[in-house]
Scaffold this motif. Structure first.
Motif, PDB file in Angstrom:
ATOM      1  N   GLU A   1       5.518  -0.365  11.407  1.00 39.86           N
ATOM      2  CA  GLU A   1       5.138  -1.550  10.622  1.00 39.86           C
ATOM      3  C   GLU A   1       4.138  -1.242   9.515  1.00 39.86           C
ATOM      4  O   GLU A   1       4.257  -1.754   8.420  1.00 39.86           O
ATOM      5  CB  GLU A   1       4.547  -2.614  11.554  1.00 39.86           C
ATOM      6  CG  GLU A   1       5.562  -3.672  11.972  1.00 39.86           C
ATOM      7  CD  GLU A   1       4.892  -4.935  12.443  1.00 39.86           C
ATOM      8  OE1 GLU A   1       4.074  -4.856  13.353  1.00 39.86           O
ATOM      9  OE2 GLU A   1       5.215  -6.016  11.881  1.00 39.86           O
ATOM     10  N   ARG A   2       3.133  -0.447   9.820  1.00 38.29           N
ATOM     11  CA  ARG A   2       2.109  -0.144   8.812  1.00 38.29           C
ATOM     12  C   ARG A   2       2.478   1.135   8.075  1.00 38.29           C
ATOM     13  O   ARG A   2       2.925   2.101   8.709  1.00 38.29           O
ATOM     14  CB  ARG A   2       0.744   0.071   9.479  1.00 38.29           C
ATOM     15  CG  ARG A   2       0.121  -1.196  10.014  1.00 38.29           C
ATOM     16  CD  ARG A   2      -1.308  -0.922  10.437  1.00 38.29           C
ATOM     17  NE  ARG A   2      -1.938  -2.090  10.997  1.00 38.29           N
ATOM     18  CZ  ARG A   2      -2.532  -3.050  10.261  1.00 38.29           C
ATOM     19  NH1 ARG A   2      -2.570  -2.958   8.951  1.00 38.29           N
ATOM     20  NH2 ARG A   2      -3.089  -4.077  10.844  1.00 38.29           N
ATOM     21  N   VAL A   3       2.258   1.155   6.770  1.00 35.82           N
ATOM     22  CA  VAL A   3       2.687   2.323   5.991  1.00 35.82           C
ATOM     23  C   VAL A   3       1.990   3.602   6.447  1.00 35.82           C
ATOM     24  O   VAL A   3       2.612   4.660   6.507  1.00 35.82           O
ATOM     25  CB  VAL A   3       2.511   2.125   4.459  1.00 35.82           C
ATOM     26  CG1 VAL A   3       3.493   1.127   3.910  1.00 35.82           C
ATOM     27  CG2 VAL A   3       1.098   1.789   4.080  1.00 35.82           C
ATOM     28  N   LEU A   4       0.711   3.498   6.794  1.00 38.22           N
ATOM     29  CA  LEU A   4       0.004   4.720   7.177  1.00 38.22           C
ATOM     30  C   LEU A   4       0.476   5.235   8.538  1.00 38.22           C
ATOM     31  O   LEU A   4       0.673   6.440   8.722  1.00 38.22           O
ATOM     32  CB  LEU A   4      -1.516   4.490   7.182  1.00 38.22           C
ATOM     33  CG  LEU A   4      -2.359   5.750   7.315  1.00 38.22           C
ATOM     34  CD1 LEU A   4      -2.035   6.761   6.223  1.00 38.22           C
ATOM     35  CD2 LEU A   4      -3.841   5.438   7.287  1.00 38.22           C
TER      36      LEU A   4
ATOM     37  N   LEU B   1      11.135  -7.380  12.755  1.00 40.84           N
ATOM     38  CA  LEU B   1      10.491  -8.026  13.900  1.00 40.84           C
ATOM     39  C   LEU B   1      10.037  -9.432  13.557  1.00 40.84           C
ATOM     40  O   LEU B   1      10.051  -9.831  12.393  1.00 40.84           O
ATOM     41  CB  LEU B   1       9.272  -7.200  14.319  1.00 40.84           C
ATOM     42  CG  LEU B   1       9.550  -5.736  14.702  1.00 40.84           C
ATOM     43  CD1 LEU B   1       8.256  -4.949  14.773  1.00 40.84           C
ATOM     44  CD2 LEU B   1      10.307  -5.664  16.015  1.00 40.84           C
TER      45      LEU B   1
ATOM     46  N   GLU C   1      -0.633  -6.834   6.686  1.00 43.89           N
ATOM     47  CA  GLU C   1       0.438  -5.838   6.586  1.00 43.89           C
ATOM     48  C   GLU C   1       1.464  -5.982   7.703  1.00 43.89           C
ATOM     49  O   GLU C   1       2.661  -5.823   7.475  1.00 43.89           O
ATOM     50  CB  GLU C   1      -0.174  -4.423   6.615  1.00 43.89           C
ATOM     51  CG  GLU C   1       0.766  -3.368   6.084  1.00 43.89           C
ATOM     52  CD  GLU C   1       0.192  -1.957   6.173  1.00 43.89           C
ATOM     53  OE1 GLU C   1      -0.955  -1.798   6.611  1.00 43.89           O
ATOM     54  OE2 GLU C   1       0.921  -1.021   5.816  1.00 43.89           O
ATOM     55  N   THR C   2       1.003  -6.288   8.902  1.00 45.56           N
ATOM     56  CA  THR C   2       1.959  -6.480   9.995  1.00 45.56           C
ATOM     57  C   THR C   2       2.256  -7.971  10.138  1.00 45.56           C
ATOM     58  O   THR C   2       1.472  -8.823   9.712  1.00 45.56           O
ATOM     59  CB  THR C   2       1.379  -5.975  11.330  1.00 45.56           C
ATOM     60  OG1 THR C   2       0.213  -6.748  11.625  1.00 45.56           O
ATOM     61  CG2 THR C   2       1.002  -4.510  11.266  1.00 45.56           C
ATOM     62  N   CYS C   3       3.376  -8.260  10.769  1.00 45.71           N
ATOM     63  CA  CYS C   3       3.744  -9.670  10.979  1.00 45.71           C
ATOM     64  C   CYS C   3       2.656 -10.364  11.799  1.00 45.71           C
ATOM     65  O   CYS C   3       2.248 -11.488  11.499  1.00 45.71           O
ATOM     66  CB  CYS C   3       5.072  -9.754  11.726  1.00 45.71           C
ATOM     67  SG  CYS C   3       6.460  -9.160  10.752  1.00 45.71           S
TER      68      CYS C   3
ATOM     69  N   PHE D   1       0.815  -1.217   0.000  1.00 49.10           N
ATOM     70  CA  PHE D   1       0.000   0.000   0.000  1.00 49.10           C
ATOM     71  C   PHE D   1       0.845   1.262   0.000  1.00 49.10           C
ATOM     72  O   PHE D   1       2.066   1.206   0.131  1.00 49.10           O
ATOM     73  CB  PHE D   1      -0.893   0.023   1.248  1.00 49.10           C
ATOM     74  CG  PHE D   1      -1.839  -1.119   1.316  1.00 49.10           C
ATOM     75  CD1 PHE D   1      -3.060  -1.058   0.687  1.00 49.10           C
ATOM     76  CD2 PHE D   1      -1.502  -2.284   1.999  1.00 49.10           C
ATOM     77  CE1 PHE D   1      -3.939  -2.120   0.735  1.00 49.10           C
ATOM     78  CE2 PHE D   1      -2.373  -3.356   2.049  1.00 49.10           C
ATOM     79  CZ  PHE D   1      -3.597  -3.276   1.413  1.00 49.10           C
TER      80      PHE D   1
ATOM     81  N   ARG E   1      -4.970  -8.222   2.283  1.00 48.12           N
ATOM     82  CA  ARG E   1      -3.604  -7.667   2.196  1.00 48.12           C
ATOM     83  C   ARG E   1      -3.362  -6.687   3.345  1.00 48.12           C
ATOM     84  O   ARG E   1      -2.282  -6.654   3.932  1.00 48.12           O
ATOM     85  CB  ARG E   1      -3.412  -6.932   0.860  1.00 48.12           C
ATOM     86  CG  ARG E   1      -3.087  -7.889  -0.279  1.00 48.12           C
ATOM     87  CD  ARG E   1      -3.336  -7.247  -1.617  1.00 48.12           C
ATOM     88  NE  ARG E   1      -2.397  -6.190  -1.938  1.00 48.12           N
ATOM     89  CZ  ARG E   1      -2.507  -5.411  -3.020  1.00 48.12           C
ATOM     90  NH1 ARG E   1      -3.517  -5.570  -3.843  1.00 48.12           N
ATOM     91  NH2 ARG E   1      -1.627  -4.475  -3.262  1.00 48.12           N
ATOM     92  N   LEU E   2      -4.400  -5.939   3.665  1.00 44.72           N
ATOM     93  CA  LEU E   2      -4.274  -4.959   4.753  1.00 44.72           C
ATOM     94  C   LEU E   2      -4.117  -5.673   6.096  1.00 44.72           C
ATOM     95  O   LEU E   2      -3.303  -5.277   6.925  1.00 44.72           O
ATOM     96  CB  LEU E   2      -5.536  -4.085   4.766  1.00 44.72           C
ATOM     97  CG  LEU E   2      -5.454  -2.734   5.429  1.00 44.72           C
ATOM     98  CD1 LEU E   2      -4.339  -1.899   4.842  1.00 44.72           C
ATOM     99  CD2 LEU E   2      -6.778  -2.007   5.260  1.00 44.72           C
TER     100      LEU E   2
END
Lengths: 450, 462
Positions: free
Chosen positions: A389-392, B66, B397-399, A57, B393-394
């Motif tokens: 970790e998250r792009v936003l 991480l 996004e994090t592990c 994203f 996908r969202l």
């Protein structure tokens, strides 16, 4: 598979192998070493580009800096200038663009805080042009028609009603308002504001030096730069910031006597909250404060969780929260259900507030053990890593750093500065900032006599 | 990696030509995997089972700093016996309160001084314990998990203190209208079914549980073959697999049986239940039976149908008359057959009336029946599929987000994220219509209506 075999055969010819593998490894490692580029668009607006090729994203955060409102009218102007920003300045309607962002699973949000307007957008790489268009068009020439303001007013009023129905949200809102010394909500004032007044405020505040963009995620930096430049270069209000290091935004000066805010709830859930000021992110004390925050209320071995949950079995939503970029102070809190504890044995919300203060005093007056300091530092570092970790989240964090100071060194240096925090430093910031708290209580409403 | 290949070995001797070639091949293969990873997505999940039945899944994310550690135990509320209601949730709270090797608080301190925080959650089919840490802390985290999963002592004093904390949690949970409404719907729609009761227990069940019941539940359900550990992040698969094996292989297997599949009762006519809403709210929940996760194709269909009906921008419930009602459609595939449900509440802006609740119900029902009268079109299906894929996908996004998806799928025997994506892509309008015909018949719905009562307004005094 043929390609793989061909490459392997090719690599096995030693003449070519060495440079090829070095090249391969460099290419492989490249995504991990992406750094934040801090640039200015051709008109001087600051933009941070943090390409992350492994991401799916793109996160975009736009900060528009403004001063804390000191009267009700300015507060209303800020609310309306922010909320109605996207309502009707575009060739395409906000709804249609917003819909196309949402249709790919993204989001477009606006947050009005006492210090900034924050626009956040999560989207997919294919939509970066559309996003830049949407943001550029709004920042360039928001129209603020009467219709747009009516729509914004409706939204603001609805949210205020929803907030009033939720005692906890209501309390936090009030604590943030007091923390920033912003005027009280005035529904009549918001009705009186005219489109021209909002437009004038927009022209005065939405200037080159007040705007910062932060873009993080899957994009090619040169192309992304060009895309945003094409959409924002026409903004000519104000002038580029003349120096990189700006004076830090100081915390508000709180009055000598702080009130206790009480909100009555319709159910049996009680909350005790303490809202306490924090140093600016640009302050040398900031790493000490992040460590103090972890020591006080992050993790099951923090002071508050040990004192309330482990020792007394009291409180579920217990700990601390700290969202300085949204104008909040450090908030320490304990939540419990008054029905589930034996009457007479359970503390009152006021007593819980006192116990939180006692824990804070212990940090100030008694030496902090090394092991506890180390735990707090590691938790603070872990928190920082998760915020990337998250792009936003990362776009918001870097944008906030940039609008307050300079993102690049701050973001890079903060982990190391946390590692060097001392127990004296933690005790000192506790004394400076946590000694003065606004108390907030959510209290079940006593049954009315029939 | 570069050092290992290019710096001469410890004796300072350059590698022989054969070793050199092998290294070149290994390096290039690694590069190609990583290149493929960047271009085509992640490599397949490394999924194995130890001889004692303990399962592990490892997904490498070299770009992350991480690693998420997430252990899933098939010991959720559906594994509770009649007199054990609330045990799964209670245990989730007390597992970290002391083991044969560590006192209460030591397990938390051990991971927190490495920067992680143990978290846990209970669901109908699972309890999962998770944290995100730096890769260097992995061995410690796994060792702690092993201790907690096998040697928890559940000290009486700690159990009593934690009981109060759980009651504070449930008090908050039950104070929210939407939670009460859905708990009511499941109770009515799934009588004598493992999902009949809320997975966290109720204040009554938590009050009545004793330590001996917790211990019995722990002994019966915390066994290696009911566990799946998921690691996602910056780990070398082979090293992580070795550590998992080293830590968990000595855990003795127990012969436990999987829960029998309990069907959702077949209805010949719709069921309507009315109750007075707490406070002055009006709300509605409607449920239909839905397939288990194991029925992969229908489970994916259910997710798509839920998307098409509503909850998001593309849904048919996005109607002006439903604005402000928080109309929400949900279906989460579980181990057992469960429900697809739609809930909504009257907007807080006007004093609600019972008639408005009926109108709300009718509006929702019209949308659901429209799936038969106006079958789903290809563009509508594509849009819903795209929304779901992006959300996936969202969520990944994090592990930890990806670890959750993988662990949940393994526990309920559903599709892992990759399989889900494939099944989603294969779905066509015929499949959707098949689902609608089979599962969304109006006469098989269960409706819970919360009718408003009049109470004085909320007071707040700043």
């Amino acid at each position: 598979m043929r390609i793989v075999h061909a490459l392997l055969r090719f690599a096995n010819q030693q003449t070519y192998a060495t440079p090829l593998i070095v090249l391969c490894l460099l290419l492989t490692l490249a995504p991990c070493s992406a750094e934040t580029e801090s640039k200015a668009l051709s008109n001087g607006i600051r933009i941070l580009l943090t390409p992350t090729p492994s991401a799916d994203f793109i996160g975009v955060a736009v900060f528009v800096k403004w001063h804390r409102p000191n009267d009700s009218k300015t507060a209303c102007l800020q609310e309306l200038a922010g909320r109605a920003l996207f309502f009707g300045s575009l060739n395409r309607s906000f709804d249609s663009v917003s819909l196309s962002v949402k249709r790919v699973g993204g989001s477009l949000d606006i947050q009005v805080t006492p210090q900034f307007l924050v626009i956040t957008c999560l989207t997919v790489p294919e939509q970066i042009s559309e996003t830049a268009y949407l943001i550029g068009e709004a920042l360039r020439n928001a129209e603020y028609s009467e219709d747009a303001l009516t729509r914004a007013r409706t939204q603001i009023t609805r949210e205020a009603k929803e907030r009033k129905a939720n005692p906890y949200e209501s309390l936090r809102y009030e604590l943030t308002r007091l923390a920033n010394q912003t005027p009280e909500w005035n529904p009549q004032e918001i009705e009186r504001i005219t489109p021209q007044q909002v437009k004038n405020y927009f022209l005065k505040q939405f200037t080159i030096e007040n705007i910062v963009l932060s873009v993080t995620g899957h994009f090619e930096p040169t192309k992304a730069y060009r895309t945003f430049d094409n959409n924002l270069f026409e903004i000519r209000r104000g002038s580029p910031p003349t120096k990189r290091e700006e004076p830090p935004m100081e915390p508000t000066k709180l009055p000598q006597t702080l009130p206790t805010v009480t909100v009555l709830s319709r159910n049996s859930i009680a909350y005790a909250l303490l809202s306490m000021p924090a140093p600016s992110v640009t302050s040398t004390e900031y790493p000490d404060f992040l460590t103090l925050q972890a020591l006080l209320g992050l993790g099951y071995q923090s002071r508050l969780l040990r004192h309330f949950r482990e020792e007394q079995g009291l409180g579920y939503e217990t700990g601390v929260t700290f969202f300085p970029h949204y104008g909040e102070h450090l908030i320490a809190q304990v939540q419990w259900d008054t029905n589930s504890h034996t009457k007479g044995k359970q503390p009152t919300p006021e007593q819980v507030c006192t116990q939180i203060q006692e824990e804070i005093n212990r940090i100030i007056t008694q030496p902090i053990p090394d092991s506890e300091l180390n735990r707090a530092k590691q938790i603070a570092l872990g928190r920082l890593a998760l915020a990337h970790e998250r792009v936003l989240d990362k776009a918001v964090l870097l944008g906030w750093y940039e609008v307050m100071s300079i993102a690049n060194p701050l973001d890079k240096e903060l982990p190391d500065r946390i590692l060097h925090v001392t127990k004296e430093g933690v005790a000192s910031v506790a004394k400076t900032y946590l000694g003065k708290a606004t108390l907030g209580i959510v209290q079940p409403k006593p049954p009315s006599p029939q | 990696m570069r050092n290992r290949v290019w710096i001469p070995d410890e004796a300072g001797v350059r590698k022989t030509k054969t070793e050199y070639e092998a290294m070149v091949q290994r390096t290039l293969t690694t590069f190609l995997i990583l290149l493929g990873l960047t271009v085509f997505g992640l490599p397949p999940i490394n999924a194995e089972t130890l001889p004692n039945g303990f399962k592990y899944r490892i997904q490498r994310r070299p770009e992350s700093q991480l690693v998420a550690v997430d252990v899933w135990v098939r010991a959720g509320a559906s594994s509770e016996r009649r007199d054990e209601k609330g045990c799964a949730h209670f245990l989730e709270h007390t597992l970290f309160k002391g083991t044969t090797h560590r006192k209460s608080g030591e397990t938390d301190f051990a991971i927190e001084q490495l920067g992680g925080i143990w978290q846990a959650a209970t669901g109908p089919d699972y309890v999962h314990l998770y944290t995100t840490i730096v890769p260097a802390a992995l061995d410690t985290a796994l060792e702690i998990l092993d201790d907690v999963l096998r040697n928890a002592l559940l000290p009486t004093e700690e159990v009593e203190k934690e009981r109060r904390v759980i009651l504070d949690e449930l008090g908050k949970y039950e104070s929210e209208l939407s939670n009460r409404l859905l708990a009511h719907l499941y109770r009515e729609a799934l009588p004598n079914h493992p999902y009949q009761d809320p997975p966290g227990g109720t204040t009554d069940t938590i009050q009545s549980l004793r330590r001996a019941q917790l211990a019995a539940f722990y002994k019966r359900n915390y066994t290696p073959e009911r566990c799946t550990i998921v690691l996602v992040g910056n780990v070398i698969e082979a090293n992580a697999a070795n550590t998992i094996e080293k830590v968990f292989k000595s855990w003795k297997a127990e012969s436990t049986q999987d829960e029998p599949v309990v069907p959702v009762p077949e209805r010949v006519s719709a069921l309507f239940v009315e109750a007075e809403a707490p406070l002055s709210d009006g709300a509605i929940a409607i449920g239909w039976s839905a397939p288990p996760a194991k029925n992969a194709k229908m489970a994916v269909c259910g997710r798509v149908v839920a998307e098409i009906i509503g909850s998001s921008v593309a849904g048919r419930l996005a109607l002006p008359e439903l604005a402000g009602t928080n109309a929400n459609t949900q279906y989460t595939p579980r181990y057992q057959p469960s429900l697809l449900h739609i809930s909504a509440r009257l907007p807080a802006t006007a004093p609600p009336s019972p008639e408005q609740v009926t109108q709300l119900e009718m509006a929702i029902l019209r949308v659901v029946t429209s799936l038969t009268k106006q079958p789903v079109t290809t563009p509508e299906l594509q849009l819903a599929k795209r929304q779901i894929a992006i959300r996936l996908r969202l969520d990944s996004e994090t592990c930890l987000g990806l670890a959750r998806l993988i662990g949940y799928a393994a526990t309920v025997e559903g599709d892992n994220p990759e399989q889900f994506k494939k099944n989603l892509a294969l779905l066509n309008t015929k499949d959707i219509n098949e689902y609608v015909q089979q599962y969304l018949r109006p006469h098989q719905r269960v409706v819970v209506r919360y009718l408003p009562k009049t109470v004085p307004n909320v007071e707040s005094k700043p």
